[in-house]
Design a protein around this motif. Structure first.
Motif, PDB file in Angstrom:
ATOM      1  N   ASP A  20       0.863  -1.179   0.000  1.00 38.89           N
ATOM      2  CA  ASP A  20       0.000   0.000   0.000  1.00 38.89           C
ATOM      3  C   ASP A  20       0.901   1.231   0.000  1.00 38.89           C
ATOM      4  O   ASP A  20       1.689   1.429   0.915  1.00 38.89           O
ATOM      5  N   ASP A  21       0.771   2.054  -1.047  1.00 38.05           N
ATOM      6  CA  ASP A  21       1.582   3.269  -1.140  1.00 38.05           C
ATOM      7  C   ASP A  21       0.743   4.531  -1.007  1.00 38.05           C
ATOM      8  O   ASP A  21       1.121   5.585  -1.484  1.00 38.05           O
ATOM      9  N   VAL A  56       0.124   6.313   1.693  1.00 36.52           N
ATOM     10  CA  VAL A  56       0.691   7.283   2.632  1.00 36.52           C
ATOM     11  C   VAL A  56       1.986   7.824   2.032  1.00 36.52           C
ATOM     12  O   VAL A  56       2.858   7.055   1.616  1.00 36.52           O
ATOM     13  N   GLN A  83       6.050   6.530   2.567  1.00 39.03           N
ATOM     14  CA  GLN A  83       6.183   5.157   3.037  1.00 39.03           C
ATOM     15  C   GLN A  83       5.356   4.203   2.185  1.00 39.03           C
ATOM     16  O   GLN A  83       4.401   4.593   1.530  1.00 39.03           O
ATOM     17  N   THR A  87       3.622   0.353   2.793  1.00 41.14           N
ATOM     18  CA  THR A  87       3.363  -0.731   3.724  1.00 41.14           C
ATOM     19  C   THR A  87       3.372  -2.033   2.940  1.00 41.14           C
ATOM     20  O   THR A  87       2.551  -2.235   2.046  1.00 41.14           O
ATOM     21  N   GLU A 128       2.981  -6.030   2.889  1.00 39.43           N
ATOM     22  CA  GLU A 128       2.398  -7.146   3.626  1.00 39.43           C
ATOM     23  C   GLU A 128       2.853  -8.444   2.981  1.00 39.43           C
ATOM     24  O   GLU A 128       2.727  -8.632   1.778  1.00 39.43           O
ATOM     25  N   SER A 136       3.209  -7.126   8.367  1.00 41.37           N
ATOM     26  CA  SER A 136       2.891  -5.878   7.690  1.00 41.37           C
ATOM     27  C   SER A 136       3.943  -4.876   8.148  1.00 41.37           C
ATOM     28  O   SER A 136       4.001  -4.521   9.322  1.00 41.37           O
ATOM     29  N   TYR A 137       4.798  -4.436   7.203  1.00 40.04           N
ATOM     30  CA  TYR A 137       5.926  -3.587   7.570  1.00 40.04           C
ATOM     31  C   TYR A 137       5.835  -2.258   6.841  1.00 40.04           C
ATOM     32  O   TYR A 137       5.800  -2.211   5.611  1.00 40.04           O
ATOM     33  N   PRO A 138       5.823  -1.119   7.597  1.00 36.70           N
ATOM     34  CA  PRO A 138       5.835   0.201   6.965  1.00 36.70           C
ATOM     35  C   PRO A 138       7.269   0.586   6.586  1.00 36.70           C
ATOM     36  O   PRO A 138       8.109   0.826   7.454  1.00 36.70           O
TER      37      PRO A 138
END
Length: 147
Positions: A73-74, A76, A79, A81, A83, A126-128
């Motif tokens: 997920d881009d 934000v 950053q 995220t 998964e 799940s890593y930001p």
């Protein structure tokens, strides 16, 4: 006439034909064959190949830790995220290399994510990941077992 001729006029070849000395060059002697040397060299080459195959399988062979990207997920700014899921031996830890790239393919974020040792064999993470630029991908490069 001293030569024999066939009915069609050809002269048959005889097996005991001798050639004049010096006319066709020096006749080579038959080379001695050395089956022991050939066998020894063959064994050395096969053993070297087996050692190389064993070493490469140790380095790049089947890993006890495997990973699979579930998504990223881009949304934000600054950053991505990432998964992903990791399969590992129970009681062992793992480390995974995570990165993000931009539209040109340049790496704009990289991190090594530690997965703690516990009894679970399947972990969903799940890593930001902090990035410098506009991300296009979130990837898990590989995971390996932590000592």
């Amino acid at each position: 006439m001293t030569e024999m001729q066939t009915t069609d006029g050809r002269v048959p070849r005889t097996a005991d034909a001798t050639f004049p000395d010096g006319r066709y060059g020096r006749r080579r002697e038959a080379e001695r064959r050395r089956p022991a040397v050939t066998a020894a060299l063959t064994i050395v080459v096969v053993l070297a190949g087996l050692v190389a195959a064993w070493r490469l399988s140790e380095l790049y062979g089947q890993n006890e830790v495997s990973e699979r990207l579930l998504g990223f997920d881009d949304s934000v700014a600054g950053q991505v995220t990432v998964e992903f899921e990791v399969y590992k031996p129970a009681g062992e830890g793992a480390t995974c290399a995570v990165r993000s790239r931009d539209m040109a393919g340049a790496e704009i974020g990289y991190a090594e994510v530690e997965i703690p040792a516990d009894d679970a064999t399947h972990v969903v993470m799940s890593y930001p990941l902090a990035v410098e630029g506009v991300p296009n991908t979130g990837e898990v490069l590989r995971c390996w077992q932590t000592d």
